[in-house]
Scaffold this motif. Structure first.
Motif: not given
Length: 447
Positions: A76-86
């Motif tokens: 989930f946290m990795f997905g946030q990096l991919i989808n919303n890196p900022l």
């Protein structure tokens, strides 16, 4: 709910990381010069095997477990990096209550478990590992296990520096003890807290020797921080014990008997006050594991693990009615200690494969303990507890921690994980006792 299998891509990536681990390990091994370093590569092979076994058991036998919850949280946290890196760093360094701008993905269900600080923290850690593994479970398990194995190796290295002639027995009792191997592997809290305990011990030894002081203080600080979030109750016992050990070691460095008598009360006062304020500080931020909540947490474990034993055929045990008063705990202490290190019994407590595995180890440990005590003798055993710093400290930690987890767990599966911070010290205690209480005495008689 969070169980999964191992894909072909995961297997291929894992093979790459196994090769990388072995390459790094061979290079590290070439620079080692202490007695016992010859067990480094067998230890690496063993940890890789234990990780694979852990993954197979949880993916195909148990079909689930906390390991998949932490991995899903990491995804989930990795997905946030991919989808919303900022927004990723903001998510990573915030508390659950302040989470904003989340992106929905297939692992969103893990978000609902983030209310538990330990789950949220583990998810953050595993997200870093998942960046390296490409979100593949087996590869992440290998990376995470090998990082955590550093602390176990440093624990072993420190024991070897204290007693070089016992390196082989320490390897058997610490590095290759099956319970430590299995539950010190895989994506769980236990490998990381065990590593933290090992690093605190290693760093305390360095401070006593006046070596690597800055590095040692940094490692102790990081290790205490990790334990305080994941399993703060470990610190309640281990840190005071380490302070006691360091105090004894500093006293041993004083040659004058007069100065020892003069300075001992000062050292005891300093370390005791330091330990008291440390425990108060840790307890205040420990949430449900605070000292004030010990009784309610223990009762919750009793209720939940009894329910699992009754409804899901898990192997449970009971110590009868425990009122959590000092007198009640003292009366239950011998049985709790015995349960922690010498049960389950093979023919009466076993309900599943994992319990058989643990029962065989416990029986062997019981036989070894009886053998050592017979060889050493009760009087000599008491004499060594009084005179030998490591025998005294390791035994004290093993007893207190063993009683604590034995009196609260009420489930053999959980107990096998909860006891691993103290298990290396208990086996080391037996090994050292055998040397100083029997082998050295026998050698003196022949001379």
């Amino acid at each position: 709910m969070f169980s999964l299998g191992i894909t072909l891509l995961d297997s291929l990536i894992s093979l790459v990381y196994i090769g990388l681990v072995l390459l790094i390990a061979f290079r590290v091994k070439s620079s080692m010069k202490f007695t016992g370093s010859n067990y480094f590569m067998p230890f690496i092979y063993y940890k890789l095997f234990c990780t694979l076994l852990f993954v197979i058991l949880h993916a195909y036998v148990y079909n689930g477990g906390d390991t998949f919850l932490y991995f899903a949280g990491g995804k989930f946290m990795f997905g946030q990096l991919i989808n919303n890196p900022l927004n990723f760093l903001n998510l990573y360094f915030t508390d659950f209550a302040d989470l904003t701008n989340l992106v929905y993905d297939g692992n969103f269900i893990a978000y609902y478990f983030f209310r538990a600080n330990d789950v949220f923290f583990m998810s953050k850690l595993i997200s870093i590992v998942n960046i390296l593994s490409g979100n593949n479970y087996l590869a992440s398990s290998i990376i995470y296990t090998m990082v955590c194995s550093y602390g176990v190796w440093k624990l072993y290295e420190t024991l070897c520096k204290l007693y070089p002639s016992l390196s082989k027995l320490f390897a058997i009792g610490v590095l290759f003890y099956p319970t430590i191997g299995i539950w010190g592997s895989g994506i769980l809290k236990d490998p990381l807290t065990l590593a933290s305990v090992g690093l605190i011990f290693y760093s305390s030894y360095n401070i006593v020797k006046g070596k690597k002081n800055i590095t040692s203080i940094l490692l102790i600080t990081i290790s205490i921080y990790l334990c305080s979030i994941l399993k703060p109750y470990i610190l309640y016992t281990f840190v005071p014990i380490m302070l006691f050990w360091v105090q004894l070691k500093f006293q041993d460095r004083i040659n004058s008997s007069f100065l020892k008598v003069l300075i001992a009360p000062v050292l005891i006062a300093i370390f005791s006050l330091g330990g008291f304020f440390f425990l108060q500080t840790i307890s205040e931020g420990a949430g449900k594991y605070s000292l004030d909540n010990v009784k309610s947490v223990a009762e919750g474990f009793h209720s939940w693990h009894s329910y699992l034993a009754e409804t899901r055929d898990q192997s449970g045990y009971s110590l009868g009615n425990v009122e959590f008063t000092p007198i009640s705990i003292l009366t239950k202490a011998p049985e709790a200690f015995f349960v922690t290190y010498y049960r389950p019994f093979l023919f009466t407590d076993v309900r599943n494969f994992a319990t058989v595995f643990e029962a065989l180890q416990s029986f062997i440990l019981l036989i070894i303990t009886f053998y050592i005590l017979i060889k050493v003798g009760i009087i000599n055993f008491l004499r060594q507890i009084y005179s030998n710093d490591e025998v005294k400290i390791f035994f004290l930690f093993a007893v207190i921690f063993g009683v604590a987890v034995g009196i609260t767990s009420y489930n053999f599966g959980a107990l096998s994980r909860y006891k691993i911070p103290s298990l290396p010290f208990y086996t080391a205690f037996l090994i050292i006792l055998y040397k100083v209480g029997y082998l050295d005495k026998k050698k003196q008689q022949h001379e």
